[in-house]
Scaffold this active site. Structure first.
Site, PDB file in Angstrom:
ATOM      1  N   LYS A  14       0.840  -1.206   0.000  1.00  0.00           N
ATOM      2  CA  LYS A  14       0.000   0.000   0.000  1.00  0.00           C
ATOM      3  C   LYS A  14       0.874   1.254   0.000  1.00  0.00           C
ATOM      4  O   LYS A  14       0.708   2.141  -0.837  1.00  0.00           O
ATOM      5  CB  LYS A  14      -0.940   0.015   1.230  1.00  0.00           C
ATOM      6  CG  LYS A  14      -1.907  -1.153   1.281  1.00  0.00           C
ATOM      7  CD  LYS A  14      -2.844  -1.081   2.464  1.00  0.00           C
ATOM      8  CE  LYS A  14      -2.196  -1.207   3.822  1.00  0.00           C
ATOM      9  NZ  LYS A  14      -1.550  -2.500   4.098  1.00  0.00           N
ATOM     10  N   ARG A  89     -10.563   0.369   7.605  1.00  0.00           N
ATOM     11  CA  ARG A  89     -10.020  -0.936   7.957  1.00  0.00           C
ATOM     12  C   ARG A  89     -11.071  -1.847   8.560  1.00  0.00           C
ATOM     13  O   ARG A  89     -10.762  -2.963   8.957  1.00  0.00           O
ATOM     14  CB  ARG A  89      -8.923  -0.718   8.994  1.00  0.00           C
ATOM     15  CG  ARG A  89      -7.559  -1.093   8.483  1.00  0.00           C
ATOM     16  CD  ARG A  89      -6.584  -0.794   9.588  1.00  0.00           C
ATOM     17  NE  ARG A  89      -5.387  -1.526   9.448  1.00  0.00           N
ATOM     18  CZ  ARG A  89      -4.302  -1.036   8.833  1.00  0.00           C
ATOM     19  NH1 ARG A  89      -4.311   0.137   8.264  1.00  0.00           N
ATOM     20  NH2 ARG A  89      -3.223  -1.760   8.793  1.00  0.00           N
ATOM     21  N   ARG A 128      11.509  -5.658   5.489  1.00  0.00           N
ATOM     22  CA  ARG A 128      11.254  -4.237   5.209  1.00  0.00           C
ATOM     23  C   ARG A 128      12.090  -3.318   6.100  1.00  0.00           C
ATOM     24  O   ARG A 128      12.289  -3.571   7.289  1.00  0.00           O
ATOM     25  CB  ARG A 128       9.771  -3.913   5.424  1.00  0.00           C
ATOM     26  CG  ARG A 128       9.519  -2.412   5.287  1.00  0.00           C
ATOM     27  CD  ARG A 128       8.086  -2.068   5.228  1.00  0.00           C
ATOM     28  NE  ARG A 128       7.352  -2.590   6.382  1.00  0.00           N
ATOM     29  CZ  ARG A 128       6.044  -2.520   6.486  1.00  0.00           C
ATOM     30  NH1 ARG A 128       5.334  -1.988   5.528  1.00  0.00           N
ATOM     31  NH2 ARG A 128       5.445  -3.014   7.549  1.00  0.00           N
ATOM     32  N   ARG A 161      10.436  -1.203  11.518  1.00  0.00           N
ATOM     33  CA  ARG A 161       9.287  -0.831  12.335  1.00  0.00           C
ATOM     34  C   ARG A 161       9.131  -1.784  13.523  1.00  0.00           C
ATOM     35  O   ARG A 161       9.362  -2.976  13.399  1.00  0.00           O
ATOM     36  CB  ARG A 161       8.016  -0.867  11.471  1.00  0.00           C
ATOM     37  CG  ARG A 161       7.599   0.492  10.986  1.00  0.00           C
ATOM     38  CD  ARG A 161       6.533   0.446   9.937  1.00  0.00           C
ATOM     39  NE  ARG A 161       5.350  -0.329  10.266  1.00  0.00           N
ATOM     40  CZ  ARG A 161       4.283  -0.439   9.462  1.00  0.00           C
ATOM     41  NH1 ARG A 161       4.279   0.187   8.289  1.00  0.00           N
ATOM     42  NH2 ARG A 161       3.249  -1.161   9.799  1.00  0.00           N
ATOM     43  N   ARG A 172      -1.471  -8.840  13.391  1.00  0.00           N
ATOM     44  CA  ARG A 172      -1.914  -7.909  12.330  1.00  0.00           C
ATOM     45  C   ARG A 172      -2.662  -8.663  11.227  1.00  0.00           C
ATOM     46  O   ARG A 172      -3.667  -8.185  10.707  1.00  0.00           O
ATOM     47  CB  ARG A 172      -0.710  -7.178  11.726  1.00  0.00           C
ATOM     48  CG  ARG A 172      -0.160  -6.085  12.644  1.00  0.00           C
ATOM     49  CD  ARG A 172       1.251  -5.703  12.307  1.00  0.00           C
ATOM     50  NE  ARG A 172       1.408  -5.079  11.013  1.00  0.00           N
ATOM     51  CZ  ARG A 172       2.588  -4.947  10.394  1.00  0.00           C
ATOM     52  NH1 ARG A 172       3.690  -5.409  10.952  1.00  0.00           N
ATOM     53  NH2 ARG A 172       2.652  -4.348   9.226  1.00  0.00           N
TER      54      ARG A 172
HETATM   55  P1  AP5 Z   1       4.705  -1.630   1.909  1.00  0.00           P
HETATM   56  O1  AP5 Z   1       4.406  -0.764   0.747  1.00  0.00           O
HETATM   57  O2  AP5 Z   1       5.406  -1.029   3.072  1.00  0.00           O
HETATM   58  O3  AP5 Z   1       3.365  -2.400   2.385  1.00  0.00           O
HETATM   59  P2  AP5 Z   1       2.078  -1.876   3.152  1.00  0.00           P
HETATM   60  O4  AP5 Z   1       0.899  -2.507   2.496  1.00  0.00           O
HETATM   61  O5  AP5 Z   1       2.101  -0.402   3.266  1.00  0.00           O
HETATM   62  O6  AP5 Z   1       2.325  -2.600   4.551  1.00  0.00           O
HETATM   63  P3  AP5 Z   1       2.111  -2.033   6.027  1.00  0.00           P
HETATM   64  O7  AP5 Z   1       2.841  -2.992   6.924  1.00  0.00           O
HETATM   65  O8  AP5 Z   1       2.447  -0.596   6.119  1.00  0.00           O
HETATM   66  O9  AP5 Z   1       0.588  -2.259   6.207  1.00  0.00           O
HETATM   67  P4  AP5 Z   1      -0.185  -2.287   7.517  1.00  0.00           P
HETATM   68  O10 AP5 Z   1      -1.570  -2.201   7.029  1.00  0.00           O
HETATM   69  O11 AP5 Z   1       0.138  -3.454   8.372  1.00  0.00           O
HETATM   70  O12 AP5 Z   1       0.408  -1.036   8.329  1.00  0.00           O
HETATM   71  P5  AP5 Z   1      -0.140   0.430   8.602  1.00  0.00           P
HETATM   72  O13 AP5 Z   1       1.021   1.320   8.717  1.00  0.00           O
HETATM   73  O14 AP5 Z   1      -1.222   0.778   7.667  1.00  0.00           O
HETATM   74  O15 AP5 Z   1       5.524  -2.892   1.343  1.00  0.00           O
HETATM   75  C1  AP5 Z   1       5.994  -3.919   2.203  1.00  0.00           C
HETATM   76  C2  AP5 Z   1       7.388  -4.393   1.743  1.00  0.00           C
HETATM   77  O16 AP5 Z   1       7.275  -5.046   0.493  1.00  0.00           O
HETATM   78  C3  AP5 Z   1       8.375  -3.252   1.533  1.00  0.00           C
HETATM   79  O17 AP5 Z   1       9.619  -3.654   1.988  1.00  0.00           O
HETATM   80  C4  AP5 Z   1       8.387  -3.025   0.009  1.00  0.00           C
HETATM   81  O18 AP5 Z   1       9.646  -2.582  -0.371  1.00  0.00           O
HETATM   82  C5  AP5 Z   1       8.085  -4.430  -0.515  1.00  0.00           C
HETATM   83  N1  AP5 Z   1       7.267  -4.437  -1.748  1.00  0.00           N
HETATM   84  C6  AP5 Z   1       6.053  -3.846  -1.917  1.00  0.00           C
HETATM   85  N2  AP5 Z   1       5.555  -4.087  -3.140  1.00  0.00           N
HETATM   86  C7  AP5 Z   1       6.479  -4.865  -3.773  1.00  0.00           C
HETATM   87  C8  AP5 Z   1       6.529  -5.459  -5.071  1.00  0.00           C
HETATM   88  N3  AP5 Z   1       5.532  -5.323  -5.971  1.00  0.00           N
HETATM   89  N4  AP5 Z   1       7.624  -6.200  -5.381  1.00  0.00           N
HETATM   90  C9  AP5 Z   1       8.632  -6.365  -4.479  1.00  0.00           C
HETATM   91  N5  AP5 Z   1       8.634  -5.833  -3.244  1.00  0.00           N
HETATM   92  C10 AP5 Z   1       7.559  -5.091  -2.881  1.00  0.00           C
HETATM   93  O19 AP5 Z   1      -0.779   0.251  10.044  1.00  0.00           O
HETATM   94  C11 AP5 Z   1       0.018  -0.035  11.166  1.00  0.00           C
HETATM   95  C12 AP5 Z   1      -0.848  -0.116  12.398  1.00  0.00           C
HETATM   96  O20 AP5 Z   1      -1.478   1.167  12.639  1.00  0.00           O
HETATM   97  C13 AP5 Z   1      -2.018  -1.099  12.354  1.00  0.00           C
HETATM   98  O21 AP5 Z   1      -1.603  -2.417  12.698  1.00  0.00           O
HETATM   99  C14 AP5 Z   1      -2.977  -0.487  13.365  1.00  0.00           C
HETATM  100  O22 AP5 Z   1      -2.566  -0.782  14.668  1.00  0.00           O
HETATM  101  C15 AP5 Z   1      -2.805   1.005  13.134  1.00  0.00           C
HETATM  102  N6  AP5 Z   1      -3.742   1.538  12.137  1.00  0.00           N
HETATM  103  C16 AP5 Z   1      -3.443   2.046  10.900  1.00  0.00           C
HETATM  104  N7  AP5 Z   1      -4.556   2.421  10.243  1.00  0.00           N
HETATM  105  C17 AP5 Z   1      -5.595   2.142  11.071  1.00  0.00           C
HETATM  106  C18 AP5 Z   1      -7.021   2.267  10.968  1.00  0.00           C
HETATM  107  N8  AP5 Z   1      -7.596   2.747   9.841  1.00  0.00           N
HETATM  108  N9  AP5 Z   1      -7.771   1.884  12.019  1.00  0.00           N
HETATM  109  C19 AP5 Z   1      -7.212   1.395  13.150  1.00  0.00           C
HETATM  110  N10 AP5 Z   1      -5.886   1.221  13.308  1.00  0.00           N
HETATM  111  C20 AP5 Z   1      -5.089   1.587  12.290  1.00  0.00           C
HETATM  112 MG    MG Z   2       2.218   0.980   4.839  1.00  0.00          MG
END
Ligand code: AP5
Ligand code: MG
Length: 216
Positions: A14, A89, A128, A161, A172
């Site tokens: 994402k 979410r 990552r 992270r 998660r």
């Molecule tokens: P990356 O782009 O970082 O993936 P991502 O989908 O952004 O993964 P996240 O871990 O950030 O998602 P998440 O939903 O768990 O975390 P968030 O910060 O939203 O890519 C991942 C890796 O793969 C990278 O190393 C990249 O280089 C590699 N990659 C990507 N695409 C590739 C490709 N095509 N080919 C090769 N390599 C690739 O949320 C964190 C926490 O915050 C949650 O657990 C929750 O506690 C809280 N939170 C956030 N939003 C909410 C909400 N709306 N409601 C309640 N709690 C929330």
């Molecule tokens: Mg992310």
């Protein structure tokens, strides 16, 4: 108005794809995860509350998250569009978003769902590294920075992270299946969902997304 939700499980890409889309279409990239991490870094009351949930891999309570997004979307830089990453979410957040969209006259017009196999997600999350300054994601094997430990975009320091460990990732993924996955059917029934293969080459994937957004 180009308003997009980018959905997908943890590690689906994402953040990575959101940065490309936001820069191509000149719309703000709004990541609730990044907003919480910024608050944690600045040791604000929001950060203190969010960290206890994030470190356990649980969702931050809806009333906090929804309020934060409403405030952000009301800003003038979202008038021509925006890209939401990691919000909504669960169904309650999706319903709140639809209400907010009506109130502030900024409805959602695209929901892009990144589909990635679970074994790939685990590999991605464990390798990552993220920039401390601008949040850009890298990977120790597949997306290395040109200089080890340093962000290509801003020169910031890369770190792992706190929630990118095996135990928190399990929780998660569990939360994703329980709370977020039902949104796929929710948006399918509204006829706005587009699935894309999130495990393909990033440039190929970006072309596919541009094809979906053609005409914007
Ligand atoms: P990356 O782009 O970082 O993936 P991502 O989908 O952004 O993964 P996240 O871990 O950030 O998602 P998440 O939903 O768990 O975390 P968030 O910060 O939203 O890519 C991942 C890796 O793969 C990278 O190393 C990249 O280089 C590699 N990659 C990507 N695409 C590739 C490709 N095509 N080919 C090769 N390599 C690739 O949320 C964190 C926490 O915050 C949650 O657990 C929750 O506690 C809280 N939170 C956030 N939003 C909410 C909400 N709306 N409601 C309640 N709690 C929330
Ligand atoms: Mg992310």
């Amino acid at each position: 108005m180009l308003s997009i939700i980018l959905m997908g499980p943890p590690g689906a890409g994402k953040g990575t794809n959101a940065k490309r889309i936001a820069s191509e279409y000149k719309i703000p990239h709004i990541s609730t995860g990044d907003m919480f991490r910024e608050a944690i870094k600045n040791k604000t009351p929001l950060g203190e509350l969010a960290s206890s949930y994030i470190n356990q891999g649980l969702l931050v309570p809806d009333e906090v998250t929804i309020g934060l997004v409403k405030e952000r979307l009301s800003k003038a830089d979202c008038d021509k569009g925006f890209l939401l990453d990691g919000f909504p979410r669960n169904i309650a957040q999706a319903e709140a978003l639809s209400k907010i969209g009506e109130e502030i006259k900024k409805p959602i017009n695209y929901v892009i769902n990144l589909v990635v196999d679970e074994t790939i997600l685990i590999d991605r999350i464990s390798g990552r590294r993220v920039c401390k300054t601008c949040g850009a994601p890298y990977h120790i094997k597949t997306m290395k920075p040109s200089k080890e430990g340093i962000c290509d975009l801003c020169g910031g320091e890369l770190y792992q992270r706190k929630d990118d460990n095996e135990e928190t990732l399990k929780s998660r993924l569990h939360e994703y299946h329980l709370q977020t996955e039902p949104l796929i059917e929710y948006y399918k029934s509204l006829n706005v969902l587009r699935d894309v293969n999130g495990s393909q080459d990033l440039d190929v994937l970006f072309n596919e997304i541009k094809e979906i957004l053609k005409g914007e």
